[in-house]
Design an enzyme around this catalytic site. Structure first.
Site, PDB file in Angstrom:
ATOM      1  N   CYS B 113       0.838  -1.197   0.000  1.00 51.03           N
ATOM      2  CA  CYS B 113       0.000   0.000   0.000  1.00 51.03           C
ATOM      3  C   CYS B 113       0.872   1.246   0.000  1.00 51.03           C
ATOM      4  CB  CYS B 113      -0.920   0.004   1.221  1.00 51.03           C
ATOM      5  SG  CYS B 113      -1.999   1.445   1.286  1.00 51.03           S
ATOM      6  N   CYS B 210      -6.320  -2.741   7.471  1.00 50.97           N
ATOM      7  CA  CYS B 210      -7.388  -1.749   7.355  1.00 50.97           C
ATOM      8  C   CYS B 210      -8.586  -2.245   6.573  1.00 50.97           C
ATOM      9  CB  CYS B 210      -6.854  -0.465   6.731  1.00 50.97           C
ATOM     10  SG  CYS B 210      -6.465  -0.598   4.981  1.00 50.97           S
TER      11      CYS B 210
END
Lengths: 394, 368
Positions: B113, B210
Site C-alpha cells: 500500500c 485496514c
C-alpha cells in the site's frame, strides 16, 4: 475554513438565499414566532403569513391554494407524491375498490433524480409495485411516444422530470401530460431543477402533481412544495396534527414558507433578466470548453436545455481529481448530481444516454447563476485546459 | 527542499497530507499548518467492502472516519477531499494479499500500500495538483545525505517505529515524502493533539489490516475460497499426520489448533501450496538461522555485508551477515537462530537507525 473568493458554478446543487428573501423571513424567527395553530393573535398572524404564502405560490403555479402542500424540500415532495398516490391506490384495492387483480404500475424515466428512482424501486421491492423506466435518447430527452408505449392496463402513475439536473435537458412535459390525461393516469413531474428558469404553470403542463424545492431558486434549504390537483386520492405519509389540510403533519416552518413564496415570486419576476444575463455566458462555455479542452464534449440537448447548464464529459480524466483541482483554483463545480460524491459509480443519467463508462467518469457540470460574470468565465476557460492537461499526464 | 533541491519556503511549498481520520495524520496536518506550509488534506477511499455482519465499509474508510478527517481539516482551515483509489488498492494490496495466501505464504500488504498506493497513485495525484510533497503520519524520518541520496530512518519512538512498512520506498518517492511525526513518541503526539484540541486526540489506533473488518482468515475464505481448502498435514519427513482446514488459517510457528496428539508439541514449520500441505515439526524445527530474501528494494546505495534484520513488523532486530546473490536477492545468516521465519513476510535491514532496505522472505533454512 479560510474564505477565499470562489467562482461558484454549482447552482444546480444549491443557491444562496436572496437578501430580499432573508429579509422577508427574518421576523418569523424572532418577533413573529407564533405557531400557526394557536388561537391567540401571535399565532393567527403566523397563520396568516402561511396562508398568504400559500396563495402566492398557488397563483405563481396557476393552481388553487388548496392544492399546495408545504414540505421539507424537493425530496420530501417527490416521496409524498409517489407514496401518497400509490398507497392510496393500494389501500383502495385492498378494501375491494377499483381492482383488476394486478398491482399498480408506475412509469418513470431512466434519468430521474434518485428521489424518484430509489423511491419507485423501494415501492417495487417492498410492495410489488410494477415499475417501467423509459429510456432516453443520446441527448437525454424522453420521447412521449415511448411513455405511451409503456402504458399498461394497470398503469396508475407516470413521473417524468421537467428538466434534468445533470445535463439540463428540458422534457416534453405537456405532451406527456396529455397522454396521461387521455388514459386517466396520474402524472407527476419533478420540477425541482426547472423552477428557477422555466415557467411552471400546472394547467399548461397538464400535471396532476408537481414537486419543487426552494433552495434551487434562491430560497432557504429545508422547504419545498408539492402541488396536488384537487380531487386526487392521496394518502399522507407524515401523519399527526393535521396540518396542510390533513396531508402533511408538523408545525409549519413559517419563516421558510414565507421565504419560499418570496423566492418563487422573485424567480418569476427576475427570470427574463437573469436568463438574458446568463445565456451568453452559458453559450460561451458550451462553445469554448470543447474547443480549448481536447476530448471534451457537451452532454444534454443542445437547445432544449436549461439556460444555466453547461455540462460536459472530458475524456482521459476522472471527475474526483478534476473537481479537487478546480476547488484548489477557487472554482466550485460538480460532476453529475451533488448527492453522489466520491462514489465511483458513473452517473445513471449519462449511462441512460449511452455515454461510455470511461467517458462518464470525466463528467463536469457547470451551472451558472445571475451573479456569475464574464471575467469568471474567462478564468474558468483558462484554468480548465491546463488542469485537464496536468491530470491527463498522470 | 522540494524534489528538485531548490530551497523553497514552507509558504511556497504545497503539501498533501494523507488523512485517515486518526490522531497521527490529523496531528501531522496540524503541525505542517503551524510550520507555514500550504496544506491540503486528502483522504483515500480504498476499500468499500461489506463485513460478515453486513455492515458496509471497513474501519478505515468508514463514513465516521471521513467525517473525522473532514472535521479536522475544516478546523485547520485547509481543504479536504476524498479521492477514490479503490482500483489501485484492490489490485496492489487486496489482490496481492489474497494471492499470497493462495500461494501458501504469509503476505504483508501494508508495504504494498505504501509503495504502490500512497507513494505512487496518491503521490502522482498530489503532484498533478501542484503539490511538492506528500506527508503521512508514519513514525519514521527521511533525511537527505550530503551526496544527495535520501535516507529512511526509524522513528525516535522505538515502540512505534514504522520504518519497516516504508522499506519499499524508492529514492524518488523518499524525495517527496515528509514524516513530521518521526521525531516524536506516540505520547507526545497525543499530547500535541490534545493541546491543539484536535477532535480525534483520544481515538485509539487501528491495529489490524485496514480492509479486514473482523478476521483475516474469514476475509480470505470469503474472497478466495479456492485458497482455503482442507488438505494433509505432513511431518518434515513427509508422513501424513492429519488434516488441516485450509493453509491461510495457520501461521509459521503456530502450535494451537493443529489437533494432533502424538505426545510432544507440534508446530507449523512450513506450507507447501503445490500439495496444499501444512508441514509440522518439533519446536527445534521452528528455529532457523538462514533465509533467502528476494525482490529487495535497497534504499542504501548498495547491499551491506552485515545488518540488523527485522523479520516481521513486531519482531526485534537480529544481527546477521548478508551475502549478495544478485542486485535484488541476498542470503541472510543470523548470528543466532530466529523463531518462525515466514515466507512472504518482509525482511528489513537496519544499520543503527538507518533503514537500508527490505525484501520478501522466500526460502527459510538451508538451501535445498
Amino acid at each position: 475554513m479560510a474564505t477565499r473568493r470562489v467562482i461558484y458554478l454549482d447552482h444546480a446543487a444549491t443557491t444562496p438565499v436572496h437578501p430580499d428573501v432573508l429579509r422577508a423571513m427574518q421576523p418569523y424567527f424572532t418577533e413573529e414566532f407564533g405557531n400557526p395553530g394557536a388561537l391567540y393573535a401571535l399565532g393567527q398572524r403566523a397563520r396568516d403569513a402561511v396562508d398568504g404564502a400559500r396563495r402566492d405560490v398557488a397563483r405563481l403555479l396557476g393552481s388553487a391554494p388548496s392544492e399546495i402542500i408545504f414540505t421539507s424540500g424537493g425530496s420530501e415532495s417527490i416521496n409524498l407524491a409517489l407514496r401518497g398516490v400509490l398507497f392510496s391506490h393500494m389501500a383502495k384495492t385492498r378494501r375491494g375498490g377499483a381492482a383488476n387483480g394486478r398491482p399498480p404500475h408506475v412509469i418513470t424515466s431512466a434519468i430521474e433524480h434518485h428521489a424518484v428512482g430509489h423511491t419507485c424501486r423501494q415501492l417495487r421491492d417492498l410492495f410489488g409495485v410494477e415499475l417501467s423506466e423509459v429510456g432516453v435518447d443520446g441527448s437525454g430527452w424522453v420521447d412521449p411516444d415511448a411513455v405511451r408505449a409503456a402504458i399498461r392496463p394497470n398503469t396508475v402513475l407516470i413521473s417524468v422530470m421537467a428538466a434534468n439536473n445533470e445535463v439540463g435537458t428540458i422534457q416534453p412535459i405537456a405532451e406527456i401530460g396529455a397522454i396521461a390525461g387521455e388514459r386517466g393516469i396520474l402524472f407527476h413531474s419533478d420540477a425541482v431543477q426547472a423552477a428557477p428558469y422555466m415557467d411552471i404553470d400546472v394547467r399548461a403542463l397538464k400535471v396532476d402533481l408537481l414537486s419543487l424545492g426552494a433552495h434551487k431558486f434562491y430560497g432557504p434549504k429545508g422547504i419545498g412544495v408539492l402541488y396536488v390537483r384537487d380531487g386526487i386520492a392521496f394518502e399522507p405519509t407524515q401523519t399527526g396534527g393535521g396540518q396542510e389540510h390533513q396531508r402533511r403533519a408538523g408545525t409549519e416552518n413559517v419563516p421558510s414558507i414565507v421565504g419560499l413564496a418570496h423566492a418563487l415570486s422573485l424567480a418569476r419576476t427576475q427570470r427574463e433578466a437573469n436568463c438574458r444575463q446568463m445565456l451568453p455566458l452559458r453559450d460561451r462555455l458550451i462553445a469554448s470548453v470543447p474547443a480549448v479542452v481536447p476530448g471534451a464534449r457537451l452532454t444534454g440537448h443542445p437547445t432544449l436545455r436549461l439556460p444555466h447548464n453547461a455540462s460536459f464529459v472530458i475524456a482521459g480524466i476522472e471527475a474526483g481529481p478534476l473537481l479537487l483541482a478546480l476547488d484548489l483554483a477557487g472554482i466550485a463545480a460538480s460532476s453529475g448530481s451533488a448527492c453522489t460524491s466520491a462514489a465511483m459509480e458513473p452517473s445513471h443519467v449519462l449511462m441512460a444516454m449511452g455515454v461510455a463508462r470511461a467517458e462518464a467518469a470525466g463528467a463536469l457540470r457547470l451551472t451558472l447563476g445571475p451573479e456569475n460574470s464574464a471575467d469568471e468565465i474567462d478564468c474558468v476557460l483558462e484554468v480548465l485546459p491546463e488542469t485537464v492537461q496536468r491530470l491527463r499526464a498522470i | 527542499m522540494n524534489a528538485k533541491s531548490v530551497a523553497k519556503s514552507p509558504a511556497q511549498t504545497r503539501v498533501v497530507v494523507a488523512m485517515s481520520g486518526g490522531v497521527d495524520s490529523s496531528t501531522t496536518a496540524a503541525l505542517l499548518v503551524e510550520q507555514g506550509y500550504e496544506v491540503i488534506g486528502i483522504m483515500m477511499r480504498l476499500w468499500a467492502g461489506t463485513g460478515p455482519d453486513g455492515s458496509a465499509y471497513n474501519r478505515c474508510c468508514s463514513p465516521e472516519a471521513v467525517a473525522d478527517a473532514r472535521s479536522v481539516c475544516v478546523r485547520l482551515g485547509i481543504p479536504f477531499h476524498l479521492l477514490n483509489f479503490e482500483a489501485s488498492f484492490k489490485k496492489n494490496v487486496v489482490d496481492f494479499f489474497l494471492d499470497g495466501y493462495a500461494r501458501g505464504v504469509t503476505p504483508n500488504p501494508c508495504l504494498e500500500c505504501n509503495r504502490h498506493v500512497k507513494f505512487d497513485a496518491l503521490l502522482q495525484q498530489a503532484v498533478a495538483l501542484g503539490a511538492d510533497r506528500l506527508a503521512t503520519g508514519h513514525y519514521a524520518r527521511v533525511t537527505a545525505a550530503a551526496d544527495g541520496r535520501y535516507q529512511l530512518l526509524k522513528g525516535t519512538d522505538p515502540l512505534k517505529d514504522q520504518s519497516y512498512a516504508l522499506c519499499m520506498l524508492t529514492q524518488s518517492q523518499l524525495a517527496r515524502a515528509m514524516f513530521p511525526l518521526g521525531g516524536y513518541t506516540k505520547q507526545q503526539v497525543r499530547a500535541m493533539a490534545r493541546e491543539r484540541h484536535i477532535l480525534v486526540a483520544e481515538k485509539s489506533d487501528s491495529q489490524e489490516l485496514c480492509f479486514v473488518v473482523k478476521d483475516y482468515r474469514e476475509f480470505v475464505q470469503e474472497h478466495r475460497p479456492d485458497a482455503f481448502v482442507p488438505g494433509p498435514i505432513l511431518d518434515t519427513a513427509g508422513r501424513r499426520m492429519g488434516t488441516h482446514r485450509g493453509l491461510p488459517a495457520y501461521t509459521i510457528g503456530q502450535r494451537k489448533g493443529l489437533q494432533l496428539a502424538i505426545g510432544e508439541p507440534l508446530y507449523v514449520v512450513g506450507m507447501d501450496a503445490s500439495q496444499n500441505a501444512l508441514i509440522v515439526g518439533r519446536d527445534l524445527d521452528v528455529w532457523q538461522t538462514r533465509m533467502r530474501v528476494d525482490a529487495i528494494n535497497w534504499i542504501a546505495a548498495s547491499a551491506p555485508t552485515a545488518a540488523k534484520v527485522k523479520i516481521r513488523y513486531k519482531s526485534a532486530e537480529a544481527p546477521a551477515t548478508v551475502e549478495v546473490v544478485d542486485a535484488a536477492r541476498v542470503e541472510v545468516t543470523f548470528a543466532e537462530r530466529q523463531r518462525a521465519l515466514t515466507p512472504g513476510q518482509a525482511a528489513v535491514f537496519y544499520d543503527g537507525d538507518v533503514c537500508l532496505g527490505g525484501g520478501i522472505i522466500t526460502r527459510v533454512g538451508e538451501p535445498a
